[in-house]
Design a protein around this motif. Structure first.
Motif, mmCIF file in Angstrom:
data_model
loop_
_atom_site.group_PDB
_atom_site.id
_atom_site.type_symbol
_atom_site.label_atom_id
_atom_site.label_comp_id
_atom_site.label_asym_id
_atom_site.label_seq_id
_atom_site.Cartn_x
_atom_site.Cartn_y
_atom_site.Cartn_z
ATOM 1 N N ASN A 1 23.703 23.310 44.641
ATOM 2 C CA ASN A 1 23.494 23.790 46.011
ATOM 3 C C ASN A 1 22.395 23.004 46.710
ATOM 4 O O ASN A 1 21.718 23.504 47.601
ATOM 5 C CB ASN A 1 23.189 25.285 46.027
ATOM 6 C CG ASN A 1 21.955 25.645 45.208
ATOM 7 O OD1 ASN A 1 21.289 24.763 44.644
ATOM 8 N ND2 ASN A 1 21.658 26.930 45.124
ATOM 9 N N THR A 2 22.230 21.740 46.287
ATOM 10 C CA THR A 2 21.211 20.868 46.873
ATOM 11 C C THR A 2 21.837 19.524 47.257
ATOM 12 O O THR A 2 23.009 19.258 46.954
ATOM 13 C CB THR A 2 20.054 20.624 45.890
ATOM 14 O OG1 THR A 2 20.557 19.979 44.709
ATOM 15 C CG2 THR A 2 19.391 21.943 45.489
ATOM 16 N N VAL A 3 21.053 18.669 47.870
ATOM 17 C CA VAL A 3 21.542 17.337 48.246
ATOM 18 C C VAL A 3 21.597 16.437 47.008
ATOM 19 O O VAL A 3 20.955 16.700 45.997
ATOM 20 C CB VAL A 3 20.626 16.705 49.320
ATOM 21 C CG1 VAL A 3 20.635 17.537 50.583
ATOM 22 C CG2 VAL A 3 19.200 16.545 48.790
ATOM 23 N N SER B 1 28.985 26.263 49.941
ATOM 24 C CA SER B 1 28.821 24.819 49.763
ATOM 25 C C SER B 1 30.175 24.131 49.850
ATOM 26 O O SER B 1 31.222 24.780 49.690
ATOM 27 C CB SER B 1 28.171 24.532 48.408
ATOM 28 O OG SER B 1 26.858 25.069 48.339
ATOM 29 N N ASP C 1 26.200 16.417 49.738
ATOM 30 C CA ASP C 1 25.165 17.363 50.139
ATOM 31 C C ASP C 1 25.719 18.771 49.911
ATOM 32 O O ASP C 1 26.611 19.225 50.616
ATOM 33 C CB ASP C 1 24.808 17.168 51.613
ATOM 34 C CG ASP C 1 23.697 18.115 52.069
ATOM 35 O OD1 ASP C 1 23.282 18.983 51.284
ATOM 36 O OD2 ASP C 1 23.258 17.979 53.226
ATOM 37 N N CYS C 2 25.209 19.455 48.900
ATOM 38 C CA CYS C 2 25.719 20.770 48.516
ATOM 39 C C CYS C 2 24.933 21.923 49.127
ATOM 40 O O CYS C 2 25.090 23.078 48.719
ATOM 41 C CB CYS C 2 25.734 20.904 46.996
ATOM 42 S SG CYS C 2 26.900 19.798 46.175
ATOM 43 N N THR C 3 24.084 21.617 50.100
ATOM 44 C CA THR C 3 23.335 22.669 50.774
ATOM 45 C C THR C 3 24.307 23.655 51.419
ATOM 46 O O THR C 3 25.171 23.252 52.203
ATOM 47 C CB THR C 3 22.418 22.073 51.851
ATOM 48 O OG1 THR C 3 21.572 21.089 51.254
ATOM 49 C CG2 THR C 3 21.578 23.157 52.487
#
Length: 282
Positions: A128-130, A150, A142-144
């Motif tokens: 859940n992050t870049v 996401s 980019d999983c933000t």
């Protein structure tokens, strides 16, 4: 429960997708999805046992269908019944066979007792992050989360293949042909092998994940796998395989099959471990 005709005619079902970007947002129906692969013939069902499942594997590109046996019963059929409306059914597959095989679910239900039949394939959020590298890719994602969701490339598991428009929709709902409610209906779902999916581990299909570890997040380095790029895991995101029945009001589940897919290492759990799975998380 009233008596109905037990004459079995296995037929294809009308299947549509079940929506729900987040589990607390409810579920909405979408489009028709036809069966994908005949696999093992679907099991019979009855008024006493209205929901049943068979499973098999096929080496990718090979016709031979390898039927699987459920650990709890020693049989090839798992059924939810009046006597046992909620059951756990586990299959154990040698790790090499599982990695190179398609995994096939063949299931049946009786619409009079199971008006809405929902198949929830397994899935999890890998990041859940870049800067996330999806297995088999050479570019980052980019999983933000946006609106709590996401992009699809940030997830792993069978649902990303089986459920169209995932992760906006996360399960499959099989709707009845209400002109023939007393006739059992059936369907199949095939998950491509981890080898075809370029996943690098059997986490693509397995659900052998200890409950005590599911709320912990793991990096790619923690999980390991084939090649330099592997997936990760966001704590609390794992969803198991389930088959559930609901009535026309979508009231609480009446029948339920919980499915657990486990891999077996060499020598029945010996020292060789050639493909990682969820049981290997630290």
């Amino acid at each position: 429960m009233r008596k109905i005709n037990k004459f079995y005619i296995l037929m294809f079902s009308f299947s549509i997708l079940l929506a729900g970007a987040c589990k607390d947002k409810g579920e909405t129906a979408a489009a028709y999805v036809p069966p994908t692969d005949p696999g093992t013939p679907a099991p019979g069902v009855s008024t006493d046992a209205p929901l049943a499942l068979k499973m098999s594997t096929k080496f990718t590109g090979i016709n031979y269908d390898n039927g699987l046996t459920f650990t709890e019963t020693g049989t090839t059929t798992c059924a939810a019944s009046i006597a046992t409306p909620s059951v756990n059914c586990t299959v154990v597959v040698p790790e090499g066979r599982l990695y190179y095989s398609d995994l096939i679910f063949s299931y049946s239900w009786l619409p009079t007792s199971c008006r809405l039949m929902i198949f929830q394939p397994s899935y999890y959020l890998a990041s859940n992050t870049v800067g996330y590298y999806k297995p088999g890719t050479e570019v980052t994602t980019d999983c933000t989360p946006v609106g709590g969701v996401s992009p699809v490339d940030c997830y792993g598991g069978s649902a990303i293949e089986l459920v169209s428009d995932f992760p906006k929709k996360r399960a499959l709902i099989n709707l009845p042909d209400e002109t023939t409610l007393t006739v059992p209906q059936s369907n199949t779902s095939k998950v491509s092998s981890a080898w075809v999916a370029n996943w690098g581990s059997n986490r693509h299909t397995t659900s052998d994940f200890l409950l005590a570890k599911r709320n912990t997040s793991y990096s790619a380095a923690d999980l390991g796998g084939a090649g330099a790029i592997t997936d990760g895991y966001v704590g609390g995101s794992f969803v198991d395989y389930t088959f559930t029945c609901r009535d026309a009001w979508y009231d609480p589940v009446s029948y339920r099959i919980n499915v657990y897919v486990r891999e077996e290492d060499s020598d029945n759990g010996g020292t060789l471990n050639n493909f990682r799975s969820w049981k290997d998380v630290p």
